[in-house]
Design an enzyme around this catalytic site. Structure first.
Site, PDB file in Angstrom:
ATOM      1  CB  SER A  47      -1.023  -0.022   1.103  1.00 35.13           C
ATOM      2  OG  SER A  47      -1.871   1.146   1.181  1.00 35.13           O
ATOM      3  CG  HIS A  58      -5.211  -2.454  -0.336  1.00 37.44           C
ATOM      4  ND1 HIS A  58      -4.597  -1.998  -1.649  1.00 37.44           N
ATOM      5  CD2 HIS A  58      -4.729  -1.737   0.656  1.00 37.44           C
ATOM      6  CE1 HIS A  58      -3.809  -0.982  -1.400  1.00 37.44           C
ATOM      7  NE2 HIS A  58      -3.912  -0.889  -0.141  1.00 37.44           N
TER       8      HIS A  58
END
Length: 431
Positions: free
Chosen positions: A268, A413
């Site tokens: 991320s 994610h």
């Protein structure tokens, strides 16, 4: 941008498990009052800056021109307009190897712990590195260095000898580390194959919130009379990347580590961090970035999922970038930089772009397009990327094990357990 679930050997908490039907694409919505587009027909038109054309219009046709002219030119653009300029190696930096080598995990692994002091005053600005090495190693070993959302003791809860660190909350309070955090190190997955594994808590370098600079390394470097870094000076991502380079400074002094074979891994915003760290510091031989999305591996000119306006909104993550990047929040095409240029800075070193097929917010297709657009630089060095292949399906590894590789897991994610087998195989192939 979400805080991801970063897991080694644990089930993903992303809400999608291999074997399930992928969730439907989210409906168009807003974040911070800013529209979000998930419709491919509405991404807009754009033209990417050519990776092999100098600002003066000259075409790059040799390795020497790339190394001596185009690469410094692109690097300077990212320093000026997106991530911000960062200081050089501090003259007063020092290292304290307070754990010089302790046998752990039934004597199969050796643990080391190091404090890196960024300043002569050892009170505030410092970070701890936790290192695990194969106990039977007879020569310097290659190593995977992770930058993590959790303190070192939270990343290795099964090892009671790890120094209990501190972590920051969003109110600026420094709290004792929890027993477990956003991930867990599967140490012997790597050490049993002859590789070292190390981790750093990103909050040691600078806290991850708007006023984090007041506590972190950026605040220390403020010039007299300045209350905030200048428009072309470092955001938090550059600060974290700077810290990784300081870890490399240490590893170059450690005779048990092969400092010429160190890979970086992050997820991320920390995927953005390792991509920028590897682009900026060519001492890192490999980068494995996960779901870095907007501001990282995804094409900014594609208005899909998170965009520059979301990233630089004052209620969100503006502090992670140079203030100059905010100027392009209403016109993505006007930005002098984009993800493919960032990816190209890794050439000819090894880069694995890893994403998830349902991580729409991070635009996995945009990450693939950045990979293909950067490949001409790799070809200049006789190395390959995805070529003219179509965007692969989830779990397809046909484009993975290349100097410029791409892999998309089934899920959202962050990382899922199977990603770590992909990472290890990529490391075994190229590191």
């Amino acid at each position: 941008m979400k805080i991801p679930v970063v897991l080694l050997g644990l089930i993903s908490l992303s809400g999608y498990v291999s074997g399930q039907t992928a969730p439907a694409k989210p409906l168009a919505t807003t974040v911070a009052g800013i529209p979000v587009n998930y419709d491919e027909d509405k991404v807009g038109t754009y033209t990417l800056p050519d990776v092999l054309t100098l600002k003066n219009g000259k075409k790059v046709s040799s390795k020497q021109t790339w190394i001596n002219e185009r690469r410094p030119e692109i690097l300077g653009l990212f320093e000026e307009y997106q991530f911000g300029k960062m200081p050089a190696k501090p003259a007063d930096m020092s290292f304290n190897v307070f754990d010089k080598g302790t046998p752990v995990f039934d004597n199969r692994v050796t643990r080391k712990q190091i404090t890196v002091y960024f300043t002569k005053d050892t009170t505030d600005h410092k970070m701890d590195i936790l290192v695990y090495l194969p106990a039977k190693a007879t020569k310097p070993v290659p190593l995977l260095l992770m930058i993590s959302f959790s303190p070192n003791s939270s990343m290795s809860p099964l090892d009671a000898g790890v120094k209990v660190g501190f972590m920051w909350d969003k109110n600026g309070n420094r709290l004792p580390a929890a027993k477990t955090g956003f991930g867990k190190l599967d140490v012997e997955k790597f050490t049993s194959e002859g590789y070292g594994l190390a981790t750093i808590y990103y909050g040691d370098i600078e806290p991850d919130f708007k006023l984090g600079y007041k506590h972190g390394i950026r605040g220390y470097y403020l010039k007299p009379g300045m209350k905030y870094p200048a428009d072309n000076e470092w955001g938090a991502i550059s600060a974290w990347a700077w810290g990784l380079s300081r870890a490399m400074d240490y590893f170059e002094t450690d005779k048990q580590v092969d400092a010429k074979r160190i890979a970086l891994q992050g997820v991320s915003r920390l995927g953005k961090t390792v991509l920028w760290a590897g682009a900026h510091d060519t001492r890192f031989k490999m980068v494995i970035e996960s779901c870095s999305g907007e501001g990282g591996a995804a094409i900014s000119r594609r208005n899909y999922g998170e965009n520059i306006k979301h990233m630089t909104d004052t209620s969100r993550y503006f502090y992670q970038f140079a203030a100059n990047w905010h100027k392009y929040s209403d016109d993505f095409n006007a930005s002098p930089v984009d993800a493919h240029l960032l990816v190209s800075l890794m050439a000819p070193r090894y880069l694995l772009m890893q994403t998830g097929d349902t991580d729409y917010w991070s635009d996995p297709k945009g990450e693939f397009l950045a990979t293909t657009a950067a490949e001409p630089v790799y070809k200049l060095f006789g190395k390959n990327g995805p070529g003219k292949s179509q965007w692969p399906a989830a779990s397809d590894t046909s484009l993975t094990y290349r100097p410029l590789g791409y892999y998309m897991h089934k899920g959202g994610h962050g990382t899922v357990p199977s990603d770590w087998d992909i990472y290890l195989n990529y490391i075994k192939r190229f590191l």
